[in-house]
Design an enzyme around this catalytic site. Sequence first.
Site, PDB file in Angstrom:
ATOM      1  N   GLU A  95     -21.812  31.186  41.155  1.00  0.00           N
ATOM      2  CA  GLU A  95     -21.602  32.685  40.817  1.00  0.00           C
ATOM      3  C   GLU A  95     -22.710  33.540  41.119  1.00  0.00           C
ATOM      4  O   GLU A  95     -22.481  34.792  41.392  1.00  0.00           O
ATOM      5  CB  GLU A  95     -21.417  32.712  39.277  1.00  0.00           C
ATOM      6  CG  GLU A  95     -22.544  32.418  38.418  1.00  0.00           C
ATOM      7  CD  GLU A  95     -22.111  32.459  36.858  1.00  0.00           C
ATOM      8  OE1 GLU A  95     -21.332  33.014  36.367  1.00  0.00           O
ATOM      9  OE2 GLU A  95     -22.817  31.755  36.159  1.00  0.00           O
ATOM     10  N   HIS A 108      -9.618  27.982  29.425  1.00  0.00           N
ATOM     11  CA  HIS A 108     -10.921  28.455  29.406  1.00  0.00           C
ATOM     12  C   HIS A 108     -11.321  29.203  28.253  1.00  0.00           C
ATOM     13  O   HIS A 108     -10.366  29.688  27.532  1.00  0.00           O
ATOM     14  CB  HIS A 108     -10.963  29.790  30.625  1.00  0.00           C
ATOM     15  CG  HIS A 108     -12.205  30.443  30.772  1.00  0.00           C
ATOM     16  ND1 HIS A 108     -12.719  31.727  30.660  1.00  0.00           N
ATOM     17  CD2 HIS A 108     -13.828  29.613  30.533  1.00  0.00           C
ATOM     18  CE1 HIS A 108     -13.997  31.917  30.755  1.00  0.00           C
ATOM     19  NE2 HIS A 108     -14.528  30.692  30.570  1.00  0.00           N
ATOM     20  N   HIS A 109     -12.248  28.616  27.428  1.00  0.00           N
ATOM     21  CA  HIS A 109     -12.836  29.165  26.171  1.00  0.00           C
ATOM     22  C   HIS A 109     -14.029  29.899  26.324  1.00  0.00           C
ATOM     23  O   HIS A 109     -15.341  29.427  26.320  1.00  0.00           O
ATOM     24  CB  HIS A 109     -12.945  28.148  25.126  1.00  0.00           C
ATOM     25  CG  HIS A 109     -11.801  27.625  24.716  1.00  0.00           C
ATOM     26  ND1 HIS A 109     -11.545  26.353  24.167  1.00  0.00           N
ATOM     27  CD2 HIS A 109     -10.441  28.007  24.793  1.00  0.00           C
ATOM     28  CE1 HIS A 109     -10.426  26.159  23.562  1.00  0.00           C
ATOM     29  NE2 HIS A 109      -9.646  27.071  24.191  1.00  0.00           N
ATOM     30  N   GLU A 110     -14.095  31.200  26.940  1.00  0.00           N
ATOM     31  CA  GLU A 110     -15.351  31.790  26.780  1.00  0.00           C
ATOM     32  C   GLU A 110     -15.635  32.468  25.215  1.00  0.00           C
ATOM     33  O   GLU A 110     -14.421  32.881  24.647  1.00  0.00           O
ATOM     34  CB  GLU A 110     -15.351  33.114  27.848  1.00  0.00           C
ATOM     35  CG  GLU A 110     -16.608  33.987  27.740  1.00  0.00           C
ATOM     36  CD  GLU A 110     -17.790  33.201  27.913  1.00  0.00           C
ATOM     37  OE1 GLU A 110     -18.072  33.035  29.345  1.00  0.00           O
ATOM     38  OE2 GLU A 110     -18.473  33.188  27.093  1.00  0.00           O
ATOM     39  N   GLU A 119     -22.733  23.320  33.290  1.00  0.00           N
ATOM     40  CA  GLU A 119     -23.417  24.451  34.316  1.00  0.00           C
ATOM     41  C   GLU A 119     -24.782  24.289  34.234  1.00  0.00           C
ATOM     42  O   GLU A 119     -25.617  23.759  34.402  1.00  0.00           O
ATOM     43  CB  GLU A 119     -22.689  25.810  34.094  1.00  0.00           C
ATOM     44  CG  GLU A 119     -23.228  26.991  35.110  1.00  0.00           C
ATOM     45  CD  GLU A 119     -23.122  28.381  34.611  1.00  0.00           C
ATOM     46  OE1 GLU A 119     -23.366  28.528  33.569  1.00  0.00           O
ATOM     47  OE2 GLU A 119     -22.774  29.155  35.594  1.00  0.00           O
ATOM     48  N   HIS A 143     -20.361  25.675  29.977  1.00  0.00           N
ATOM     49  CA  HIS A 143     -21.259  26.727  30.888  1.00  0.00           C
ATOM     50  C   HIS A 143     -22.264  27.382  29.800  1.00  0.00           C
ATOM     51  O   HIS A 143     -21.813  27.505  28.705  1.00  0.00           O
ATOM     52  CB  HIS A 143     -20.367  27.908  31.451  1.00  0.00           C
ATOM     53  CG  HIS A 143     -19.876  27.277  32.747  1.00  0.00           C
ATOM     54  ND1 HIS A 143     -20.020  28.094  34.006  1.00  0.00           N
ATOM     55  CD2 HIS A 143     -19.384  26.079  33.327  1.00  0.00           C
ATOM     56  CE1 HIS A 143     -19.411  27.300  34.815  1.00  0.00           C
ATOM     57  NE2 HIS A 143     -19.086  26.087  34.647  1.00  0.00           N
ATOM     58  N   GLU A 144     -23.276  27.658  30.242  1.00  0.00           N
ATOM     59  CA  GLU A 144     -24.361  28.260  29.336  1.00  0.00           C
ATOM     60  C   GLU A 144     -24.930  27.492  28.111  1.00  0.00           C
ATOM     61  O   GLU A 144     -25.360  27.987  27.233  1.00  0.00           O
ATOM     62  CB  GLU A 144     -24.039  29.520  28.963  1.00  0.00           C
ATOM     63  CG  GLU A 144     -23.771  30.680  29.937  1.00  0.00           C
ATOM     64  CD  GLU A 144     -22.316  30.717  30.737  1.00  0.00           C
ATOM     65  OE1 GLU A 144     -21.605  30.386  29.881  1.00  0.00           O
ATOM     66  OE2 GLU A 144     -22.058  31.222  31.976  1.00  0.00           O
TER      67      GLU A 144
HETATM   68  C1  NOJ Z   1     -20.338  32.531  33.123  1.00  0.00           C
HETATM   69  C2  NOJ Z   1     -19.745  31.386  33.719  1.00  0.00           C
HETATM   70  O1  NOJ Z   1     -20.727  30.620  34.240  1.00  0.00           O
HETATM   71  C3  NOJ Z   1     -18.502  31.684  34.850  1.00  0.00           C
HETATM   72  O2  NOJ Z   1     -18.105  30.546  35.477  1.00  0.00           O
HETATM   73  C4  NOJ Z   1     -17.382  32.657  33.867  1.00  0.00           C
HETATM   74  O3  NOJ Z   1     -16.301  32.830  34.764  1.00  0.00           O
HETATM   75  C5  NOJ Z   1     -17.939  33.744  33.180  1.00  0.00           C
HETATM   76  N1  NOJ Z   1     -19.054  33.210  32.612  1.00  0.00           N
HETATM   77  C6  NOJ Z   1     -16.957  34.290  32.278  1.00  0.00           C
HETATM   78  O4  NOJ Z   1     -16.662  33.370  31.191  1.00  0.00           O
HETATM   79 CA    CA Z   2     -23.152  31.040  34.051  1.00  0.00          CA
END
Ligand code: NOJ
Ligand code: CA
Length: 703
Positions: A509, A414-416, A503, A484-485
């Site tokens: 979520e 995961h790379h947030e 996403e 995502h985003e």
């Molecule tokens: C929003 C993402 O849609 C979600 O899947 C993720 O867990 C959170 N951000 C944290 O990164």
């Molecule tokens: Ca999201």
Amino acid sequence: MNKKLLCFCVSVLIVVITSGQSFSSPDGQFKLNFKVEREGIPFYSLHYKDKQVLKDSKLGFILKPSMSYFSEFKVEAVEQSSFNESWKPVWGPNREVVNHYNEMLVHLVQNKTGWKLDIRFRLFDDGLGFRYEFPVQPELRHFTINNELTSFNLGKDYKAFWIPADYDTNEFPVTTSKLSEISKLIDDVRKESLAAKAPSKDLAVQTPLMLKSQDGLYINIHEAALVNFAAMTLNVDENNFILSSALTPDKNGDKGFIQTGSVSPWRTMIISSDAKKILSSNLIVNLNEPSRIKDTSWIKPTKYIGVWWEYFTGGGSTWAYSDNQDIRIGETDYRTLKPNGRHGANTKHVKEYIDFAAENGFDAVLVEGWNEGWEDNQAYRKERIYSFTKAYPDFDVKELHDYAKSKKVKIIMHHETTSSVVDYERQLKESFQFMKDNGYDAVKTGYVGPMIPRSEHHDSQWMVNHYKYVTETAAQYHIMVNSHEAVRPTGLHRTFPNWIAQESARGTEFESFNGNRPDHTTILPFTRLIGGPMDYTPGIFEGDLSTYGNNKAQLSTTLTKQLALYVTMYSPLQMAADLIQNYKKYPDAFQFIKDVAVDWDASYILEAEPGDYITIARKARNKNEWFVGSITDENPREATVDVSFLPKGEKFEAVIYRDGKNASWNHNPKSYEISKQIINSGSKLKIKVAPGGGFAISIKPLK
Ligand code: NOJ
Ligand code: CA
């Protein structure tokens, strides 16, 4: 079907013309007219069967500083051609895709400036695509777009399934209203978004936009192959029913920096009098370039579980290792911090997920919260928010790599980024190398919050280039990407099949914030999914979140509707999102999630109406197994499953997972029944669907 690819092109007719020019789709149902009128302005119009779908609609651009690239034009030449091939996607809802169109390429030249502009139109049997091409020319080497003038002159009111235009998010509830009602509703809808950061002030909506006319014509407007260009939203002229392109600007209001020798994305319209045909259309992928990745053997459709939902349930798990927010990446020694005791991504817990994945046939486990930085992840004052190569002290990268490998399970990285994009690009290659060194071959990227430090928007040209850069770089490392985003997809997964999902809409979520309505997933396939697969993350069995503590949210579906989503929400990446304990509680329903395929030979859209219901059947790739999913909105209904797609003269066993007699999403969501039935290709199953409900069927040859 032919084993060999079939391809033939017929061209080219060059004519110099002064007035209008037209051409038709291969089946003759669509007819497009093009003309240059008034002060040399290019217009197009469109007919479908006996109906005019678009009245004269403008084309062109205004450049900065205020120069016309939309008038004073004359037609220099027109070329017509046709094309017909079938091609095989690396993964997809069908094994083969037919790409058959007629084309008209119009060469324009501006009287005073001598500037050239080409417009390429393609008519398919399911709609239209057209794009601007900016030829290399001595008088115009590069320019800045002030405004794109492309319009869709519908000329009458339509029912629309829309979300507000926003430069930074697609995570809105979908509103169903007439086009003429949008202005009344849009401000309230904007307030409903948890994520809106920089809403456009115009009266504008996002694409894919789904429309339905009163006389039953379905139109989907979107774009294909969004590369080096800003994402298009649509201004709504409520008086004349004209939609027109409104490109996402950068922080200075500029809408694109273009060098000649390039092209715009395709503006697309998928059109049919049958809603099912909108869902089976391949127009968007057909308008994208073939795969740039030669060896695709490492790209694998994936079913996964993850250390994820526990962060949303209100059960107490945290992404962060410590409650101490006073950290600085690269300086803080995490071993000196006091752990908060609730950190989700710890080695022991991740091993439990790996065990469960291995026992139940999942390919992978997503782990969020494994890396340094989550303590202070909103801290925009710092240069670096996260490290993508340093794990928390209680997450043993090496030990987990060995453990997962011994169980034949992959861990998804995961790379947030929290939209710290420049720093992500700085760390990118190092992080991908770190992934490869530790056995990872897929990454979920995240772009929560406003862009830093450039004040770009999520959907602007600069960011559109960023997402592609990440995906292309990932391909060099044989890494699959689930973003995502990011900006909503436009079929680029054909060109970069390692872009396995995105996403870019409200996913599961939002169920934990009470943010999805029962009709949400009956609309998404007609809107967001038109551009590409979605990591929707279905599979929630325990929908009453008060079970875990303070969260009062309640799922907007019944339990068996969650099963149906694995079929109705097409994606080669599917998550079983719920906690292990809930799957252990309902092992008979869980069986469907274990069985369902993630890659397909063929798909059959059996019933569909946006906002109301969808029934889809799919045949598993390389297997004689079929899966059916059917969902409804808040209204109960009876679905008809016509299984004439099954081979004739054979018997099959169907296992049906359906809503219980008194089930409904808001009163009795966990009531379900499982039954078995012998069927053949002549069977027509009538199955009741509860309010907010759905059913799933798995079909295998009878032994
Ligand atoms: C929003 C993402 O849609 C979600 O899947 C993720 O867990 C959170 N951000 C944290 O990164
Ligand atoms: Ca999201």
